[in-house]
Design a protein around this motif. Sequence first.
Motif, mmCIF file in Angstrom:
data_model
loop_
_atom_site.group_PDB
_atom_site.id
_atom_site.type_symbol
_atom_site.label_atom_id
_atom_site.label_comp_id
_atom_site.label_asym_id
_atom_site.label_seq_id
_atom_site.Cartn_x
_atom_site.Cartn_y
_atom_site.Cartn_z
ATOM 1 N N UNK A 118 -25.997 43.311 -67.395
ATOM 2 C CA UNK A 118 -24.950 42.291 -67.474
ATOM 3 C C UNK A 118 -24.452 41.848 -66.116
ATOM 4 N N UNK A 119 -24.424 42.761 -65.132
ATOM 5 C CA UNK A 119 -23.965 42.396 -63.794
ATOM 6 C C UNK A 119 -24.815 41.275 -63.208
ATOM 7 N N UNK A 120 -26.087 41.230 -63.629
ATOM 8 C CA UNK A 120 -27.013 40.233 -63.084
ATOM 9 C C UNK A 120 -26.873 38.897 -63.815
ATOM 10 N N UNK A 121 -26.677 38.966 -65.118
ATOM 11 C CA UNK A 121 -26.537 37.740 -65.907
ATOM 12 C C UNK A 121 -26.515 38.063 -67.388
ATOM 13 N N UNK A 122 -25.892 37.216 -68.189
ATOM 14 C CA UNK A 122 -25.750 37.503 -69.622
ATOM 15 C C UNK A 122 -27.075 37.618 -70.352
ATOM 16 N N UNK A 123 -28.119 36.993 -69.853
ATOM 17 C CA UNK A 123 -29.420 37.081 -70.515
ATOM 18 C C UNK A 123 -29.966 38.508 -70.505
ATOM 19 N N UNK A 124 -29.448 39.332 -69.590
ATOM 20 C CA UNK A 124 -29.960 40.697 -69.451
ATOM 21 C C UNK A 124 -28.963 41.741 -69.923
ATOM 22 N N UNK A 125 -27.960 41.328 -70.657
ATOM 23 C CA UNK A 125 -26.993 42.276 -71.210
ATOM 24 C C UNK A 125 -27.715 43.319 -72.057
ATOM 25 N N UNK A 126 -27.360 44.568 -71.840
ATOM 26 C CA UNK A 126 -27.966 45.648 -72.611
ATOM 27 C C UNK A 126 -29.204 46.262 -71.992
ATOM 28 N N UNK A 127 -29.686 45.712 -70.877
ATOM 29 C CA UNK A 127 -30.807 46.352 -70.173
ATOM 30 C C UNK A 127 -30.373 47.747 -69.737
ATOM 31 N N UNK A 128 -31.289 48.679 -69.742
ATOM 32 C CA UNK A 128 -30.961 50.066 -69.433
ATOM 33 C C UNK A 128 -31.579 50.521 -68.119
ATOM 34 N N UNK A 129 -31.004 51.580 -67.575
ATOM 35 C CA UNK A 129 -31.624 52.264 -66.442
ATOM 36 C C UNK A 129 -32.841 53.003 -66.988
ATOM 37 N N UNK A 130 -34.043 52.653 -66.562
ATOM 38 C CA UNK A 130 -35.210 53.324 -67.136
ATOM 39 C C UNK A 130 -35.426 54.709 -66.535
ATOM 40 N N UNK A 131 -36.012 55.573 -67.321
ATOM 41 C CA UNK A 131 -36.524 56.812 -66.743
ATOM 42 C C UNK A 131 -37.785 56.483 -65.940
ATOM 43 N N UNK A 132 -38.167 57.387 -65.078
ATOM 44 C CA UNK A 132 -39.399 57.152 -64.326
ATOM 45 C C UNK A 132 -40.592 57.074 -65.270
ATOM 46 N N UNK A 133 -40.585 57.874 -66.307
ATOM 47 C CA UNK A 133 -41.693 57.822 -67.273
ATOM 48 C C UNK A 133 -41.774 56.441 -67.921
ATOM 49 N N UNK A 134 -40.646 55.909 -68.343
ATOM 50 C CA UNK A 134 -40.640 54.574 -68.938
ATOM 51 C C UNK A 134 -41.118 53.520 -67.946
#
Length: 289
Positions: A118-134
Amino acid sequence: MHARAVAASTAALLGTAALLFPSPARAGDHGASPLVIAHRGASAYAPENTLAAVDKAAELGIAWVENDVQRTRDGELVVVHDDSLRRTTDAEEVFPDRAPWKVKDFTAAEIARLDAGSWFGPAYAGARVPTLRQFVDRVEHHHQKLLLEIKNPQLYPGIERQTLKLLSNEGWLDAPHLADRLVVQSFSPDSVRTVHELRPGVKTGFLGTPGVADLAAYAAFADQINPSHGSLSLGYVSAVHAFRGPHGRPLEVCTWTVDDAATAQRVAGYGVDGIITNKPDVVRDAVGG
């Protein structure tokens, strides 16, 4: 004098090795262009270090992506740049009493709750911090290549061994990946040296601009010297290229962070091997990488 002597003797004595270990094409050789490396993914167009940023780099046709790995309180490797979660997630709102919101103070489950888009833009709301595996699985899905930075290794004792174990488990330490799809780098020379000692087949990079007199020492454990673009000159790039790294090939130079055409063309003119950028399409168009 010592560095020049080492460079001269290396060039003279390793002619046979040059035949056995041919060096990759350089920007200044036969019209070759530097590699274009998407910094934290295509981070000018999607939130940095998220899967969306990897996807955007793939959409742009960029083969190489860079990212940063750190470790949670309960030992999970996660992809995030800052040692604090405050700038790129909503940690301050979700956990108001947990200042200064250090990655190492949160569990993987807690970090998985955070909004990293969300900090980047509303289109990306809900994006998560990925694990390295992901993250590596997404890079693999796109058939991309990975420049992996071990971030703040002093905060995470043993992170080098843990990172290599995960990469091995995910198939990233097999011969094809080691040949041309993986580089592990750090600002810490001790961390880079540790990676090299643990898995000598892994290509490594040191982030910084060592003095020319120190390059022989770095060449014992680093395949790349990766400086900021403002510290570069034609003479320095040539000096780095005069040394051979632990795999018998000339040291490479990947510079950061270049986001405009003029700077990209300038550093390409120095003969750098790669350009790390938030705007990989802009740099690719400027240098033909």
